[in-house]
Design a protein around this motif. Structure first.
Motif, short mmCIF file in Angstrom:
data_model
loop_
_atom_site.label_atom_id
_atom_site.label_comp_id
_atom_site.label_asym_id
_atom_site.label_seq_id
_atom_site.Cartn_x
_atom_site.Cartn_y
_atom_site.Cartn_z
N UNK A 178 -8.66 -14.42 49.55
CA UNK A 178 -9.69 -13.62 49.22
C UNK A 178 -10.67 -14.34 48.23
N UNK A 179 -12.09 -13.93 48.21
CA UNK A 179 -12.73 -14.55 47.28
C UNK A 179 -12.37 -14.02 45.69
N UNK A 180 -12.92 -14.64 44.76
CA UNK A 180 -12.23 -14.26 43.33
C UNK A 180 -13.19 -14.81 42.21
N UNK A 181 -13.29 -14.00 41.33
CA UNK A 181 -13.94 -14.65 39.93
C UNK A 181 -13.20 -14.47 38.84
N UNK A 230 -9.12 -13.29 29.39
CA UNK A 230 -9.66 -13.52 30.71
C UNK A 230 -9.37 -12.49 31.54
N UNK A 231 -10.22 -12.44 32.73
CA UNK A 231 -9.81 -11.43 33.59
C UNK A 231 -10.15 -12.11 34.99
N UNK A 232 -9.21 -11.94 35.80
CA UNK A 232 -9.55 -12.55 37.23
C UNK A 232 -9.80 -11.23 38.21
N UNK A 233 -10.76 -11.57 39.25
CA UNK A 233 -10.84 -10.44 39.75
C UNK A 233 -11.01 -10.92 41.18
N UNK A 234 -9.97 -10.11 42.28
CA UNK A 234 -10.26 -10.72 43.69
C UNK A 234 -10.63 -9.62 44.48
N UNK A 235 -11.53 -9.86 45.48
CA UNK A 235 -12.05 -9.00 46.32
C UNK A 235 -11.08 -8.60 47.69
N UNK A 236 -10.47 -7.32 47.51
CA UNK A 236 -9.22 -6.92 48.44
C UNK A 236 -9.50 -5.94 49.08
N UNK A 237 -10.79 -5.77 49.88
CA UNK A 237 -11.19 -4.60 50.37
C UNK A 237 -10.13 -4.46 51.76
N UNK A 289 -9.39 -5.99 42.75
CA UNK A 289 -8.28 -5.91 42.01
C UNK A 289 -8.34 -6.70 40.71
N UNK A 290 -8.32 -6.31 39.70
CA UNK A 290 -8.54 -6.91 38.15
C UNK A 290 -7.03 -7.26 37.72
N UNK A 291 -6.87 -8.38 37.00
CA UNK A 291 -5.90 -8.79 36.42
C UNK A 291 -6.18 -9.47 35.07
N UNK A 292 -5.90 -9.17 34.23
CA UNK A 292 -6.06 -9.23 32.62
C UNK A 292 -5.03 -10.18 31.79
#
Length: 137
Positions: free
Chosen positions: A34-37, A46-53, A116-119
């Motif tokens: 999935x796309x991520x930031x 840091x924070x990784x955010x994945x689009x998991x609709x 989904x946010x992973x810190x």
């Protein structure tokens, strides 16, 4: 033409493991889904955010394996009972890997509005000065 490696540079000592990590990451199966930031939330976090609709918390797993953060998603099989007239929302399994530097720790993970946010936090490096005595031989 020969391949340049970190071992080709005489002043780069002990970086063989980094080279193996880079090669493994380059070969990884991150196909864009999935796309991520990735955002820097402070000097040491840091924070990784994945689009998991479409994925529930139970469909996702987060592990740290050999200095890599691995996020996997697999939706349950209840979809077989449903009849779709159009299917534009991806329901495939995925695996996303992120290489972690020494001192980077995975904090909490939260799910919010299909994201989904992973810190992550990085410990502040200590400045170490060491004096080496020279012995007469």
């Amino acid at each position: 033409m020969s391949k340049l490696t970190l071992g080709s540079y005489p002043h780069m000592l002990g970086f063989e493991q980094l080279e193996r990590l880079l090669e493994r990451t380059a070969k990884g199966g991150n196909e864009g889904y999935p796309p991520f930031n990735i955002e820097q939330t402070s000097d040491f976090s840091y924070r990784i955010t994945l689009a998991v609709a479409g994925f529930a918390e139970d469909d996702l797993s987060i592990t740290v394996e050999d200095k890599q953060l691995v996020v996997r998603g697999r939706q349950s099989e209840d979809i077989a009972e449903r009849v779709f007239l159009h299917r534009g929302i991806a329901a495939r399994q995925f695996q996303r890997s992120f290489v972690l530097a020494d001192g980077v720790e995975v904090g909490e993970a939260t799910m919010e509005n299909g994201l989904l946010h992973v810190d992550l936090t990085r410990s502040k490096p200590e400045t170490i000065v060491q004096t080496i005595q020279i012995k007469k031989g």
